[in-house]
Write a protein that holds these residues in place. Sequence first.
Motif, mmCIF file in Angstrom:
data_model
loop_
_atom_site.group_PDB
_atom_site.id
_atom_site.type_symbol
_atom_site.label_atom_id
_atom_site.label_comp_id
_atom_site.label_asym_id
_atom_site.label_seq_id
_atom_site.Cartn_x
_atom_site.Cartn_y
_atom_site.Cartn_z
ATOM 1 N N LEU A 91 -32.047 -20.556 61.017
ATOM 2 C CA LEU A 91 -33.093 -21.270 60.275
ATOM 3 C C LEU A 91 -32.670 -22.691 59.928
ATOM 4 C CD1 LEU A 91 -34.083 -18.281 57.966
ATOM 5 C CD2 LEU A 91 -35.063 -18.908 60.187
ATOM 6 N N ASP B 100 -29.759 -15.062 60.321
ATOM 7 C CA ASP B 100 -30.465 -16.000 59.436
ATOM 8 C C ASP B 100 -29.593 -17.132 58.890
ATOM 9 O OD1 ASP B 100 -32.751 -14.541 59.884
ATOM 10 O OD2 ASP B 100 -32.687 -13.471 57.978
ATOM 11 N N THR C 262 -36.385 -20.475 65.092
ATOM 12 C CA THR C 262 -37.196 -19.433 64.467
ATOM 13 C C THR C 262 -37.255 -18.171 65.312
ATOM 14 O OG1 THR C 262 -39.163 -20.470 65.402
ATOM 15 C CG2 THR C 262 -38.618 -21.016 63.116
ATOM 16 N N SER D 47 -34.447 -9.174 59.682
ATOM 17 C CA SER D 47 -34.165 -10.604 59.739
ATOM 18 C C SER D 47 -35.430 -11.427 59.540
ATOM 19 C CB SER D 47 -33.543 -10.956 61.092
ATOM 20 O OG SER D 47 -32.318 -10.269 61.245
ATOM 21 N N ILE D 48 -35.263 -12.583 58.906
ATOM 22 C CA ILE D 48 -36.376 -13.526 58.804
ATOM 23 C C ILE D 48 -36.619 -14.152 60.184
ATOM 24 C CG2 ILE D 48 -37.158 -15.681 57.748
ATOM 25 C CD1 ILE D 48 -35.450 -14.955 55.294
ATOM 26 N N THR D 49 -35.555 -14.503 60.867
ATOM 27 C CA THR D 49 -35.666 -14.997 62.237
ATOM 28 C C THR D 49 -36.332 -13.930 63.109
ATOM 29 O OG1 THR D 49 -33.496 -15.999 61.846
ATOM 30 C CG2 THR D 49 -34.335 -16.043 64.122
#
Length: 411
Positions: free
Chosen positions: A94, A90, A99, A123-125
């Motif tokens: 980002l 991340d 993404t 992870s956000i990704t």
Amino acid sequence: MLQGQPSYDLVLKGGHVIDPKNGIDAVRDVAIKDHKIAEVAEHIQGGPGAKVVDVSGFYVTPGLVDIHVHVYAGTGERHAYAGDHSVYPDGFTLRSGVTTGVDAGSSGWRNFPDFKDRVIDRSITRILAFINIVGSGMRPKYEQSLSEMDAQAAAAQALKYPQVIVGIKTAHYDGPEWTPVERAVEAGTIANIPVMVDFGTFRPERPYEELVSSKLRPGDISTHMYLDDVPMLDAQGKVRPYLFAAKKRGVIFDVGHGGGSFIFRQAAPAIQQRFVPDSISTDLHSDSMNAGMKDMLNVMSKFLNLGVSLADVIRMSTSNPAHEIKHDELGNLSVGSDADVAVLHLEKGHFGFVDTYGARMAGDEKLICELTVRDGRVVWDLNGITREDWTGLGRYHTQGSAVWDRTIIDP
Ligand SMILES: [Zn+2]
């Protein structure tokens, strides 16, 4: 606003949309609702409660898809991509508009569940994976061991996690045998997924020409395409015909820049002769992040300055890589798709780019990430374009709304 018209969560207004898959290269508004792309049109009214962001002067593209990263961090192992050579995603993705990242074989069929628990699920990704044909993944102790390369076991693991495992990787092999490639292809055939090859030590017993001309299947991926070892140019500086033939046969050529795999004296003449990448990828790891590679947009900017058009660079970084990993739902702004969006600024000026041998190329264009939206929410906002000026807010407290923001508020 007409009665019955939908109210959106987030509207990106007035940007120049480049969405190669849908053939859009024009000024459009993009509306997001319930984590999905809801509308792409010339003029969109947000509706009551919608967060409307002016992105005029910027390019709006699908969230970038980087199909070669190393993000199996946190195992504590030194000198291993399944360890200290990896980075947590991340902090790198980002802020570069990425993404979706695809880990390229840091974990193998044996330790993939640990990688999934340690990184993918936290992870956000969006992280997907090529799993290594080597059961223990990229660890020096195991990478040269043919007994670790089990096609049946790799295929079984891939079939167990069909949403996350997108391919099989073979890498770093220094022996004379074709066994790693053959077992990876066998696993890929059983699981019906592509193979990505880092050819390791180039040896006369297994020529690269044979790899791309007959060993790989159409749809399989040769990464590190501008590596010095790739027999690219003949004595007259012409791109060798077998490379075009391999491309025509359907073999995919991917950048995989990394810390040692991209040199201008291969890439520049090849691009001039139209031997261009199918996909642009970083090979992000601890030894590439602060060298010539830097990040996805820096690598993309190299191609812009080498003469590839912006629309093609975006295609090579969105819909093409998504298609290569058989995830055509990614890398586009189709209505109904997950709302992953990058807002990019094309800066003009005097810039410099460095290859993996440390040679420099001057350039006059550079892509910068202004805003990244992942799963419908802002996850990166370089200049605060989603934000209100503090002088007009009175005695203010936490700004934003969890509906569209994941930088300040994470419910
Ligand atoms: Zn790699």
